[in-house]
Scaffold this active site. Structure first.
Site, mmCIF file in Angstrom:
data_model
loop_
_atom_site.group_PDB
_atom_site.id
_atom_site.type_symbol
_atom_site.label_atom_id
_atom_site.label_comp_id
_atom_site.label_asym_id
_atom_site.label_seq_id
_atom_site.Cartn_x
_atom_site.Cartn_y
_atom_site.Cartn_z
ATOM 1 N N HIS A 111 0.858 -1.190 0.000
ATOM 2 C CA HIS A 111 0.000 0.000 0.000
ATOM 3 C C HIS A 111 0.886 1.230 0.000
ATOM 4 O O HIS A 111 1.862 1.306 0.758
ATOM 5 C CB HIS A 111 -0.888 0.013 1.241
ATOM 6 C CG HIS A 111 -1.653 1.288 1.409
ATOM 7 N ND1 HIS A 111 -2.371 1.881 0.405
ATOM 8 C CD2 HIS A 111 -1.797 2.106 2.497
ATOM 9 C CE1 HIS A 111 -2.935 2.983 0.845
ATOM 10 N NE2 HIS A 111 -2.600 3.152 2.113
ATOM 11 N N TYR A 230 7.468 -13.023 -22.377
ATOM 12 C CA TYR A 230 8.470 -11.999 -22.066
ATOM 13 C C TYR A 230 9.394 -12.440 -20.931
ATOM 14 O O TYR A 230 8.954 -13.115 -19.974
ATOM 15 C CB TYR A 230 7.770 -10.702 -21.679
ATOM 16 C CG TYR A 230 8.697 -9.598 -21.252
ATOM 17 C CD1 TYR A 230 9.361 -8.807 -22.190
ATOM 18 C CD2 TYR A 230 8.935 -9.343 -19.898
ATOM 19 C CE1 TYR A 230 10.212 -7.790 -21.795
ATOM 20 C CE2 TYR A 230 9.782 -8.325 -19.504
ATOM 21 C CZ TYR A 230 10.419 -7.552 -20.448
ATOM 22 O OH TYR A 230 11.267 -6.559 -20.046
#
Length: 233
Positions: A111, A230
């Protein structure tokens, strides 16, 4: 109260490794200018257990060490882990705990109050998928979660309700800021860095004129390539 010293040796060792990792990853938040003062937090699930490690509340980033990381159970309660009793876990602990308890695939939660992502949250507006980077990383727009007050698991419920079944690893909690999830804490930190990057870029683009949405078929192709082709495997 669970006492860490009475748990099996392999669990104690796993807790220590997690504490070291979480302490180290906290340095990435000020490095990428995602937090100010003592705001923000990183947590990580202790592999193979119902425990997680999180930042102590109100402790400055330059004072964070493995020894003062706080260990909690999935109800958000601090366990007896050798840290001083005065070190309380982050005020966002209940939210992190709720995510771990209800999303088994999540191994890390972050957060921040990063400026641009939080500005989108203040408007209660999702970030539209107008960059190939967003297709790669988030598989579409970055959604907005409901308004919720710190103090119980309301924020955690909002995160889970918004992200469950969603490709995005980031949610903008309305009037609050971004929360990100990942397979581990490093992945969640990466998502936090990337959500701020796209929030800033799309904000600037909108000042210049209308942005151009990417077609869903292209988003699907970008996401599949980035997630499965990727990088190094």
């Amino acid at each position: 109260m669970i006492e860490l010293s009475k748990l099996p040796t392999e669990v104690q060792e796993a807790v220590q490794r997690t504490r070291e990792n979480v302490a180290r990853l906290h340095s990435e938040l000020p490095r990428w200018e995602l937090v100010v003062w003592t705001a923000g937090n990183v947590s990580e699930r202790v592999p193979g257990t119902d425990l997680f490690v999180i930042k102590p509340s109100g402790v400055s980033y330059d004072e964070l060490t493995a020894d003062n990381m706080v260990v909690c159970d999935l109800d958000g309660k601090k366990i007896s882990d050798g840290t001083p009793d005065k070190l309380s876990p982050s005020s966002d602990t209940a939210a992190h705990a709720y995510v771990y308890k209800h999303m088994d695939e999540v191994g890390g939660v972050v957060h921040t109050h990063s400026t641009y992502a939080t500005a989108w949250a203040a408007r209660g507006e999702e970030i539209p998928c107008v960059l190939t980077m967003m297709g790669d990383e988030f598989g579409g727009p970055i959604p907005v979660g409901p308004f919720a007050i710190i103090g119980d698991d309301s924020i955690g419920r909002g995160i889970v309700e918004t992200l469950r079944g969603h490709r995005s690893k980031a949610v903008l909690m309305q009037n609050h800021g971004p929360f990100t999830i990942g397979k581990d804490a490093k992945a969640a930190v990466k998502a936090a860095v990337m959500v701020e990057e796209v929030a800033r870029t799309v904000h600037i683009a909108k000042q210049l004129g209308d942005v151009i949405p990417i077609e869903q078929r292209h988003i699907d192709s970008l996401y599949d390539r980035y997630q499965n082709v990727y990088g190094q495997h």
